[in-house]
Design a protein around this motif. Structure first.
Motif, PDB file in Angstrom:
ATOM      1  N   LEU A  19       0.825  -1.214   0.000  1.00 44.55           N
ATOM      2  CA  LEU A  19       0.000   0.000   0.000  1.00 44.55           C
ATOM      3  C   LEU A  19       0.856   1.260   0.000  1.00 44.55           C
ATOM      4  CD1 LEU A  19      -2.892  -0.951   2.449  1.00 44.55           C
ATOM      5  CD2 LEU A  19      -3.028  -0.604  -0.026  1.00 44.55           C
ATOM      6  N   ALA A  20       1.942   1.258   0.768  1.00 44.84           N
ATOM      7  CA  ALA A  20       2.836   2.422   0.790  1.00 44.84           C
ATOM      8  C   ALA A  20       3.465   2.649  -0.581  1.00 44.84           C
ATOM      9  CB  ALA A  20       3.916   2.232   1.848  1.00 44.84           C
ATOM     10  N   VAL A  21       3.832   1.583  -1.273  1.00 45.80           N
ATOM     11  CA  VAL A  21       4.414   1.719  -2.612  1.00 45.80           C
ATOM     12  C   VAL A  21       3.392   2.302  -3.577  1.00 45.80           C
ATOM     13  CG1 VAL A  21       5.244   0.384  -4.592  1.00 45.80           C
ATOM     14  CG2 VAL A  21       6.182  -0.045  -2.328  1.00 45.80           C
ATOM     15  N   PHE A  22       2.164   1.788  -3.556  1.00 44.75           N
ATOM     16  CA  PHE A  22       1.139   2.304  -4.457  1.00 44.75           C
ATOM     17  C   PHE A  22       0.795   3.758  -4.165  1.00 44.75           C
ATOM     18  CE2 PHE A  22       0.014  -2.269  -5.131  1.00 44.75           C
ATOM     19  CZ  PHE A  22       0.347  -2.286  -6.471  1.00 44.75           C
ATOM     20  N   VAL A  23       0.747   4.130  -2.890  1.00 46.76           N
ATOM     21  CA  VAL A  23       0.481   5.534  -2.538  1.00 46.76           C
ATOM     22  C   VAL A  23       1.623   6.422  -3.017  1.00 46.76           C
ATOM     23  CG1 VAL A  23       0.299   7.126  -0.565  1.00 46.76           C
ATOM     24  CG2 VAL A  23      -1.055   5.030  -0.612  1.00 46.76           C
ATOM     25  N   LEU A  24       2.857   5.979  -2.853  1.00 46.25           N
ATOM     26  CA  LEU A  24       4.005   6.760  -3.308  1.00 46.25           C
ATOM     27  C   LEU A  24       4.000   6.930  -4.829  1.00 46.25           C
ATOM     28  CD1 LEU A  24       6.642   8.190  -2.530  1.00 46.25           C
ATOM     29  CD2 LEU A  24       7.792   5.993  -2.862  1.00 46.25           C
ATOM     30  N   ILE A  25       3.686   5.867  -5.553  1.00 44.50           N
ATOM     31  CA  ILE A  25       3.619   5.956  -7.015  1.00 44.50           C
ATOM     32  C   ILE A  25       2.516   6.905  -7.446  1.00 44.50           C
ATOM     33  CG2 ILE A  25       3.034   4.637  -9.101  1.00 44.50           C
ATOM     34  CD1 ILE A  25       4.497   2.264  -7.842  1.00 44.50           C
ATOM     35  N   ALA A  26       1.337   6.789  -6.832  1.00 43.32           N
ATOM     36  CA  ALA A  26       0.229   7.685  -7.165  1.00 43.32           C
ATOM     37  C   ALA A  26       0.588   9.134  -6.846  1.00 43.32           C
ATOM     38  CB  ALA A  26      -1.032   7.261  -6.410  1.00 43.32           C
ATOM     39  N   LEU A  27       1.276   9.359  -5.736  1.00 42.21           N
ATOM     40  CA  LEU A  27       1.682  10.708  -5.364  1.00 42.21           C
ATOM     41  C   LEU A  27       2.674  11.284  -6.369  1.00 42.21           C
ATOM     42  CD1 LEU A  27       1.556  12.917  -3.109  1.00 42.21           C
ATOM     43  CD2 LEU A  27       3.577  11.820  -2.152  1.00 42.21           C
TER      44      LEU A  27
END
Length: 139
Positions: A19-27
């Motif tokens: 989830l942290a990776v996906f949030v970072l990519i989206a950001l």
């Protein structure tokens, strides 16, 4: 504890990390869209390197010797990694491991001498002259 509790304890850090990776990519994608450049100029779609627009064809013809030296570098580099890992496990392998490594080094040395005699390591002058010397001897 039952197996369901143990598996959920093991999986939990993976879920949080994903989830942290996906949030970072989206950001990062969102910020680049919001803060990114809006102009579209003629040179925008042209390939360039170091800020210089390229001239001529990108299909540069290189000599076979360039690729040969690159492949030889990769082969001998991988063998150096093997020998490094052997040196770390030297005490565990004992005399048998030492003999096997010595045989491996002897085979490498024989291959290197063969390539040297063949001319594969020469950048200028004769390259792979074994075939050409066979042809000249027949004539």
């Amino acid at each position: 504890m039952n197996s369901t509790t143990i598996s959920s304890q093991v999986i939990w850090p993976l879920v949080v990390y994903s989830l942290a990776v996906f949030v970072l990519i989206a950001l990062m994608l969102g910020l680049s869209y919001v803060l990114g450049q809006r102009r579209h100029e003629k040179a925008t779609d042209e390939p360039y390197e170091s800020g210089i627009v390229s001239q001529g064809s990108a299909r540069l013809r290189l000599s076979v010797s360039y690729y040969l030296v690159a492949i030889l570098f990769i082969v001998f580099d991988l063998e150096a990694i093997y020998l490094f890992s052997w040196s770390i496990a030297f005490r565990e392998t004992g005399v048998e491991g030492f003999i096997e490594a010595a045989i491996f080094i002897a085979i490498l040395l024989a291959g290197l001498i063969y390539l040297w005699r063949l001319g594969a390591l020469d950048w200028g002058g004769r390259q792979l002259s074994l075939q050409s010397s066979d042809t000249t001897q027949r004539q």
